[in-house]
Motif scaffolding. Structure first.
Motif, PDB file in Angstrom:
ATOM      1  N   ALA A 367       5.373   1.775 -29.123  1.00 15.86           N
ATOM      2  CA  ALA A 367       5.086   1.786 -30.686  1.00 15.86           C
ATOM      3  C   ALA A 367       6.040   0.673 -31.287  1.00 15.86           C
ATOM      4  CB  ALA A 367       5.366   2.823 -31.264  1.00 15.86           C
ATOM      5  N   ASP A 368       6.240  -0.507 -30.553  1.00 14.93           N
ATOM      6  CA  ASP A 368       7.100  -1.680 -30.946  1.00 14.93           C
ATOM      7  C   ASP A 368       6.201  -2.764 -31.044  1.00 14.93           C
ATOM      8  OD1 ASP A 368       8.624  -3.984 -30.995  1.00 14.93           O
ATOM      9  OD2 ASP A 368       9.790  -3.333 -29.216  1.00 14.93           O
ATOM     10  N   TRP A 369       5.676  -2.666 -32.558  1.00 19.16           N
ATOM     11  CA  TRP A 369       4.739  -3.524 -32.979  1.00 19.16           C
ATOM     12  C   TRP A 369       4.676  -4.842 -33.231  1.00 19.16           C
ATOM     13  CZ3 TRP A 369       1.159  -0.152 -32.248  1.00 19.16           C
ATOM     14  CH2 TRP A 369       1.187   1.026 -32.559  1.00 19.16           C
ATOM     15  N   ASP A 370       6.340  -5.164 -33.351  1.00 24.52           N
ATOM     16  CA  ASP A 370       6.531  -6.705 -33.357  1.00 24.52           C
ATOM     17  C   ASP A 370       6.075  -7.316 -32.176  1.00 24.52           C
ATOM     18  OD1 ASP A 370       7.543  -6.561 -36.050  1.00 24.52           O
ATOM     19  OD2 ASP A 370       9.675  -6.252 -35.354  1.00 24.52           O
ATOM     20  N   LYS A 371       6.779  -6.523 -31.082  1.00 21.17           N
ATOM     21  CA  LYS A 371       6.216  -7.088 -29.588  1.00 21.17           C
ATOM     22  C   LYS A 371       4.938  -7.172 -29.319  1.00 21.17           C
ATOM     23  CE  LYS A 371      10.737  -6.213 -27.345  1.00 21.17           C
ATOM     24  NZ  LYS A 371      11.354  -5.586 -26.364  1.00 21.17           N
ATOM     25  N   VAL A 372       4.009  -5.835 -29.718  1.00 21.27           N
ATOM     26  CA  VAL A 372       2.558  -5.918 -29.670  1.00 21.27           C
ATOM     27  C   VAL A 372       1.989  -7.387 -30.318  1.00 21.27           C
ATOM     28  CG1 VAL A 372       0.544  -4.997 -30.530  1.00 21.27           C
ATOM     29  CG2 VAL A 372       2.442  -3.516 -29.667  1.00 21.27           C
ATOM     30  N   SER A 373       2.453  -7.625 -31.574  1.00 20.11           N
ATOM     31  CA  SER A 373       1.839  -8.969 -32.106  1.00 20.11           C
ATOM     32  C   SER A 373       2.197 -10.282 -31.277  1.00 20.11           C
ATOM     33  CB  SER A 373       2.628  -8.970 -33.504  1.00 20.11           C
ATOM     34  OG  SER A 373       2.320 -10.070 -34.407  1.00 20.11           O
ATOM     35  N   LEU A 374       3.461 -10.192 -30.937  1.00 24.21           N
ATOM     36  CA  LEU A 374       3.859 -11.342 -30.067  1.00 24.21           C
ATOM     37  C   LEU A 374       3.032 -11.504 -28.723  1.00 24.21           C
ATOM     38  CD1 LEU A 374       5.936 -13.745 -29.319  1.00 24.21           C
ATOM     39  CD2 LEU A 374       7.307 -11.999 -28.141  1.00 24.21           C
ATOM     40  N   TYR A 375       2.794 -10.382 -28.124  1.00 22.52           N
ATOM     41  CA  TYR A 375       1.956 -10.485 -26.858  1.00 22.52           C
ATOM     42  C   TYR A 375       0.572 -10.724 -27.108  1.00 22.52           C
ATOM     43  CZ  TYR A 375       6.742  -9.001 -24.759  1.00 22.52           C
ATOM     44  OH  TYR A 375       8.105  -9.037 -24.554  1.00 22.52           O
TER      45      TYR A 375
END
Length: 407
Positions: A367-375
């Protein structure tokens, strides 16, 4: 309207999955005012519990759901079946008279209540007779400090859950301290890296994996491998006869069963059964997570430009936890498998398109949404589509997990 949903398994001392915490956000950013938290919780409940009475993404196990203070004061949980989920009282809640009144009512009506990210305080002591589970974040409250609290209140029939358990050593320490349940990613890392030969059943798994990695499956080789393992042979025949129950004549030979399945279904069967068969003492969550990642990556592969071969994406997700399943380094294991350079790079260094896809899957699990957005941006995929794919992969793996538990 779309939602972001991740799940994290909760295990008992035997490393058996007893439930999942569902982590919900309404978008890639992880900060919302209170009203949005309440909306997020309500939508999670409606999407997963309102119509069927049981979650579609937890394989019938308990769902741990975060409830903000406003939802508790409004008695929102009373709208939903008490047997389906555990009410997590967020650490941001104020231990007021009004909240205590709501907790007592929910307790009397049979709901299971948990204190999330608990920090011992005299203000919360009056709540304890109505609480079933207390969750300690062992990054904030060290295990040694939690141990004293557990020893004092264990007699109250409260169960204790250790959050953010990241290593096997922490799992053992927390278990010795009196924790009953465990949440974290210790189960998705090898318990130990050893220089040893694989056990016979694990070796059979590796041999089968070698065959399904090839562009064309050699049925004769697969038949010989399966025939050397009585348990796996039984599972194959039972599986095939289950899906062909309408036939008047049962399938009784390995070759007949393999031919009936065909290449695609055979690859799926080996993926479903082999890893769990190899090391039965491994948590079901680890096996389920590898399948969910495989399905997630396979579904994503058609959304990437240029597209990724779906079978390559499936194998990347499937083998992303192979080191944990077999307790050997991934570098040693992939030497035994005829994998493409792209899959090898993804598994070892998480580079290339497949590597970014794998990092996206891991970010979602955490649930690391910042990394989800990045990738998602790196892959050129709209986050809304990624969210939909992830939820569908959760549902798919939950069906597999539930069906395997009944066999």
């Amino acid at each position: 309207m779309h939602s972001y949903l991740a799940r994290q398994p909760i295990l008992n001392k035997d490393k058996v999955t007893v439930g999942y915490e569902l982590l919900f956000r309404d978008g890639p950013n992880n900060c919302f005012p209170d009203v949005e938290d309440e909306l997020a919780t309500n939508r999670l409940l409606i999407n997963n519990f309102f119509t069927s009475g049981s979650s579609q993404v937890t394989a019938g196990k308990k769902a741990f759901v975060n409830f903000p203070e406003s939802s508790l004061l409004q008695r929102t949980p009373l709208l939903f079946p008490k047997q389906s989920f555990v009410i997590e009282i967020l650490e941001s809640c104020t231990p007021s008279d009004a909240l205590l009144e709501a907790v007592i009512e929910l307790h009397k009506k049979g709901y299971t209540l948990a204190l999330d990210d608990f920090v011992p305080s005299k203000d919360w002591l009056r709540f304890l007779p109505f609480i079933h589970i207390i969750k300690f974040d062992i990054r904030a409250i060290p295990i040694d400090r939690a141990r004293f609290f557990i020893q004092r209140y264990k007699k109250n029939n409260i169960k204790f859950l250790a959050e953010k358990v990241e290593t096997y050593a922490e799992f053992i320490e927390a278990s010795d301290a009196g924790f009953d349940f465990f949440q974290g990613f210790f189960f998705s890392k090898p318990e130990m890296i050893q220089s040893r030969s694989l056990t016979p059943s694990a070796l059979t798994t590796m041999q089968l994996y070698q065959e399904i990695c090839l562009p064309q499956v050699n049925f004769d080789k697969v038949e010989k491998i399966i025939a050397t393992d009585v348990s796996l042979s039984y599972k194959l025949l039972r599986h095939v006869n289950t899906i062909t129950s309408s036939k008047s004549k049962p399938i009784s030979s390995f070759k007949q069963a393999l031919v009936y399945l065909g290449e695609e279904k055979l690859r799926r069967f080996i993926s479903f059964v082999a890893a769990s068969h190899a090391l039965a003492e491994k948590p079901q969550s680890l096996y389920s997570l590898s399948l969910q990642r495989a399905n997630f990556c396979e579904r994503l592969s058609v959304l990437v430009t240029p597209k990724i071969v779906s079978n390559q994406a499936f194998l990347t997700g499937l083998f992303s936890l192979l080191d944990s399943l077999l307790d050997q380094s991934i570098e040693e294991l992939i030497e035994q498998l005829p994998l493409s350079a792209g899959i090898q790079a993804a598994l070892v260094s998480k580079t290339g398109p497949l590597g970014i896809m794998l990092k996206l899957a891991i970010a979602y699990d955490q649930a690391d949404w910042d990394k989800v957005s990045l990738y998602s941006k790196e892959l050129g995929i709209d986050e809304t589509n990624v969210a939909e794919v992830y939820v569908e992969s959760l549902k798919w793996s939950a069906i597999i997990e539930k069906s395997s538990a009944t066999k």
